[in-house]
Design a protein around this motif. Sequence first.
Motif, short mmCIF file in Angstrom:
data_model
loop_
_atom_site.label_atom_id
_atom_site.label_comp_id
_atom_site.label_asym_id
_atom_site.label_seq_id
_atom_site.Cartn_x
_atom_site.Cartn_y
_atom_site.Cartn_z
N VAL A 111 35.25 36.11 49.34
CA VAL A 111 34.61 36.32 48.05
C VAL A 111 35.62 36.89 47.05
O VAL A 111 35.69 36.46 45.91
CB VAL A 111 33.37 37.24 48.18
CG1 VAL A 111 32.82 37.63 46.83
CG2 VAL A 111 32.30 36.54 49.02
N LYS A 112 36.42 37.86 47.48
CA LYS A 112 37.44 38.43 46.59
C LYS A 112 38.42 37.37 46.12
O LYS A 112 38.76 37.30 44.94
CB LYS A 112 38.23 39.52 47.32
CG LYS A 112 37.59 40.84 47.38
CD LYS A 112 38.64 41.80 47.95
CE LYS A 112 38.07 43.02 48.54
NZ LYS A 112 39.09 43.84 49.21
N GLN A 113 38.89 36.54 47.06
CA GLN A 113 39.93 35.58 46.72
C GLN A 113 39.41 34.40 45.90
O GLN A 113 40.18 33.73 45.23
CB GLN A 113 40.63 35.08 47.97
CG GLN A 113 41.52 36.14 48.58
CD GLN A 113 42.49 35.59 49.58
OE1 GLN A 113 42.78 34.39 49.61
NE2 GLN A 113 43.03 36.45 50.42
N THR A 114 38.11 34.15 45.95
CA THR A 114 37.58 33.02 45.19
C THR A 114 36.89 33.45 43.91
O THR A 114 36.39 32.61 43.16
CB THR A 114 36.61 32.18 46.05
OG1 THR A 114 35.56 33.02 46.52
CG2 THR A 114 37.35 31.53 47.20
N SER A 115 36.87 34.73 43.65
CA SER A 115 36.31 35.23 42.40
C SER A 115 37.16 34.73 41.25
O SER A 115 38.38 34.73 41.31
CB SER A 115 36.30 36.77 42.41
OG SER A 115 36.11 37.25 41.11
N ASN A 116 36.52 34.29 40.18
CA ASN A 116 37.26 33.80 39.02
C ASN A 116 38.17 34.87 38.43
O ASN A 116 39.18 34.56 37.83
CB ASN A 116 36.29 33.32 37.94
CG ASN A 116 35.60 32.04 38.33
OD1 ASN A 116 36.14 31.25 39.11
ND2 ASN A 116 34.42 31.82 37.82
N ILE A 117 37.81 36.11 38.61
CA ILE A 117 38.59 37.21 38.02
C ILE A 117 39.93 37.37 38.72
O ILE A 117 40.94 37.60 38.09
CB ILE A 117 37.79 38.53 38.09
CG1 ILE A 117 36.53 38.39 37.24
CG2 ILE A 117 38.64 39.70 37.64
CD1 ILE A 117 35.54 39.51 37.43
#
Length: 104
Positions: free
Chosen positions: A83-89
């Motif tokens: 989730v962290k790595q695929t977050s747009n941010i």
Amino acid sequence: MTYILFSVPGGSEIIGKVIEDNGITLTVDQPLVVRPVQRGANDFVLQLFPHSLANPEGEHKFSYSQIVSVSSKIPDRLETEYVKQTSNIILHSALNEMELGLGL
């Protein structure tokens, strides 16, 4: 959100967010390949790499005939890192670093 961790021929494990499952194909958003990387004797970390370097943020269809196995449970730390790595941010940062310090 539904996430999946599955293996394909050749032994690669892939984690991703399920977009569609029609029983024939599985559409996954931003699939990442999970790889252990040894850093020393009995010391390794898991790294997540884009399944497709040409389209790392896109949706990909996998044929069920090419899926070897599906994990019944995804480790919480692995799902959190996905989730962290695929977050747009933080996607740009994740593509540069790709390292999980899971110490498994």
